[in-house]
Design an enzyme around this catalytic site. Structure first.
Site, short mmCIF file in Angstrom:
data_model
loop_
_atom_site.label_atom_id
_atom_site.label_comp_id
_atom_site.label_asym_id
_atom_site.label_seq_id
_atom_site.Cartn_x
_atom_site.Cartn_y
_atom_site.Cartn_z
N SER A 327 0.80 -1.23 0.00
CA SER A 327 0.00 0.00 0.00
C SER A 327 0.82 1.28 0.00
O SER A 327 0.27 2.37 -0.17
CB SER A 327 -0.94 0.00 1.21
OG SER A 327 -1.90 -1.04 1.09
N ASP A 351 -17.44 0.48 -1.43
CA ASP A 351 -16.46 -0.57 -1.08
C ASP A 351 -17.14 -1.61 -0.19
O ASP A 351 -17.31 -1.38 1.02
CB ASP A 351 -15.27 0.05 -0.37
CG ASP A 351 -14.22 -0.98 0.05
OD1 ASP A 351 -14.45 -2.19 -0.18
OD2 ASP A 351 -13.18 -0.57 0.61
#
Length: 617
Positions: A327, A351
């Site tokens: 990430s 999401d």
């Protein structure tokens, strides 16, 4: 009655013989004259030089190697005096008796004696041969007190390379070692062999290798007249050696020590850079090694451990290790989406904890659902789903060209050896990488994996630190470097030239947006436990990089071998509004970046921004 005819015949024979004798003598003198002509006139210059070589010996005088210092003048590599004993076999006498007399200060095994005898047999008897090259002051004083018992033996002081901090910053400094046959051959090819006469050490790794020519200096010589047996008669002339230049590094050894201590026994790497000028403030690779082991030749036991250890302590992980960066890649992907016009910061998606593409689900860690997310929230909470969705919008080759500007998948050109390029994927890369036509094709699923720093991505920690420093510096790329200046033997300082900076064309609003999102990560998001109490503003991003694919399964630390567990990562810079330091960190197989890597960054920032300032006062 005398036979007149017979008498005349005998006289004629005698005259003939005399004439032949004269002719032969003249012919011999003629040959001798011709030979003298050749020796004295035709070949005079060549033979004169050969005679001088037989009469004159060149004795090299090694130069003093330059020392290495950190940015504050702390000694990192120096030369300490030690002692050696040389033997002149033609004067010394019986070798066995000599070695027995030396037993109070040194011990020789059978292998040592064999090697010594071999060296003696290869010389003319008057060439000094070292029988012990590392005597301490006590043993040297003992020998000096008993010197009268050892005709033909000489006690000499010599300079020994020493690394006082042992394994601290070993991958930066490197080490010196004995010149190998391959290195000797290379010196001969490049015409530098004369500068290494009388010296058997050369830089092998790190700064010692990269700046070998500067550190080594220039050898001197004594020109001696000698007898046919090799005994010195007088000194004809002498050329003094020129000491090597000292080198000052951008490394702060106190910061380096804090960084290495925070890692403890864990494996990993850290690079800290000053974004404004590209100076590397700390470079950690754990585990490390003691460079002092290599100076006089490493012992077999230590070499076997270092060379065969599964932890690979000799590898510089910061430059040579390549990893998926997880990430920590997301801020650069988000910036690419903004700059390329593929996404607005305000665009939202839902999401549900996963992103589905053609029947395959790409999940968030732990399948956590974040609901409605925009770009800012996606960075702060680290929503994989949001970034997976960008894989449908951003072409892999366009992404390649954009992030390449930050140094991903590129040789940075740092002044250390052993740097790897890593892998910045593209359609051309995959086509050339594989021979199987099915594997050569690029798929959309490949791009989706890249968006979260996984897939074919594989970068060095140095590249990640350099990209972070460039982002902190508003898109101004400055080449990372370690050596900043040198001091020659006249005590003059010379600044080491660095390449000009490169400005990446970026919109200021986009840079500010990414920076602000990273500030929220550090103070309100995944890294808040490490930085919420910091008296300065931090911009950062945590990361957890998969070592192998779960293939849809769930991650459980207890069920996975340690060397297959996720890497913990963090990037960041501080103060966020006026960056003085940028870092990238990986703790191998440690798990969550927020738990294992971010706390390391906090201690690095605290020292550099708070404790160092206090010390300066």
């Amino acid at each position: 009655m005398i036979d007149v005819n017979n008498s005349n015949q005998q006289r004629n024979k005698f005259y003939t013989r005399v004439l032949i004798g004269y002719a032969f003598a003249i012919f011999c003198f003629f040959l001798l004259f011709c030979r003298l002509w050749v020796l004295q006139i035709s070949r005079h210059d060549g033979l004169s030089k050969s005679a001088d070589k037989n009469r004159i010996a060149i004795v090299p005088i090694p130069s003093k190697r330059g020392e290495i210092f950190d940015r504050n003048g702390e000694v990192l590599a120096c030369n300490s005096y030690t002692y050696k004993i040389d033997i002149i076999p033609a004067i010394a006498g019986n070798l066995k008796d000599i070695l027995e007399k030396l037993e109070p200060i040194m011990c020789f095994n059978q292998n040592d004696i064999r090697n010594l005898k071999k060296k003696i047999s290869e010389t003319n008897g008057y060439k000094p041969i070292t029988i012990c090259n590392k005597l301490d002051a006590y043993k040297a004083s003992w020998f000096a007190a008993h010197y009268f018992n050892f005709p033909g033996l000489e006690l000499k002081a010599r300079l020994l390379r020493e690394y006082p901090n042992k394994d601290l910053a070993a991958h930066v400094l490197g080490y010196v070692g004995k010149i190998s046959d391959k290195e000797l051959e290379n010196l001969e090819k490049t015409g530098k062999i004369g500068n290494y006469r009388g010296s058997d050490l050369i830089g092998k790794k790190g700064i010692e290798k990269v700046y070998e020519e500067i550190l080594h200096g220039r050898a001197g010589l004594d020109e001696l007249e000698i007898t046919v047996t090799g005994r010195p008669v007088r000194k004809i002339r002498s050329i003094d050696p020129i000491a090597g230049s000292d080198i000052f590094l951008s490394i702060d050894i106190k910061l380096q020590k804090i960084a290495e201590e925070v890692f403890g026994d864990r494996k990993g790497s850290l690079v800290a850079i000053n974004p404004s000028n590209g100076e590397v403030l700390a470079l950690v690779s754990k585990p490390s090694f003691n460079p002092n082991l290599f100076v006089d030749g490493i012992d077999p036991e230590s070499w076997n451990y270092l060379n065969n250890s599964l932890d690979c302590p000799l590898i510089n992980r910061a430059l040579h290790g390549t990893y998926p960066i997880g990430s920590t890649y997301k801020p650069f992907i988000a910036l690419a989406a903004l700059e390329l016009g593929k996404k607005k910061a305000s665009d939202e998606i839902f999401d549900p904890g996963y992103f589905e593409f053609k029947g395959h689900r790409f999940r968030n860690p732990g399948s956590v659902a974040y609901g409605i997310v925009n770009m800012n929230k996606a960075i702060v909470v680290s929503s994989d789903t949001y970034f997976y969705s960008l894989g449908l919008d951003i072409d892999v080759d366009i992404l390649h060209d954009f992030v390449k500007q930050f140094g991903f998948g590129q040789i940075t050109g740092i002044d250390l050896d052993g740097e790897k390029r890593g892998i910045l994927p593209s359609t051309d890369w995959k086509y050339n990488r594989y021979k199987d036509k099915k594997l050569q094709k690029w798929y959309t699923g490949d791009t989706i994996s890249l968006m979260v720093g996984q897939g074919y991505n594989s970068f060095t920690i140095l590249q990640l630190a350099q990209a972070t420093a460039t982002l902190a510096n508003d898109g101004i790329y400055r080449k990372p470097h370690i050596a900043i200046k040198m001091r020659n033997c006249q005590d003059d300082f010379v600044k080491i030239a660095i390449d000009d900076s490169i400005n990446i064309p970026l919109k200021r609003d986009n840079i500010s947006f990414i920076k602000n999102a990273m500030i929220e990560v550090a103070h309100f998001g995944t890294a808040k436990k490490s930085f919420q109490s910091a008296p300065y503003l931090v911009a950062g991003k945590t990361g957890t990089a998969q070592v192998y694919s779960l293939k849809g399964g769930r991650y459980c630390t207890d069920n996975i071998n340690e060397n297959l567990r996720d890497h913990a990562m963090f990037i960041g810079f501080a103060p966020a509004d006026n960056p003085k330091i940028a870092v990238s960190i990986i703790v191998e197989n440690a798990g969550w970046g927020s738990k294992e890597a971010a706390p390391i960054a906090r201690k690095i920032f605290d020292y550099w921004l708070l404790q160092q300032k206090y010390n300066d006062r």
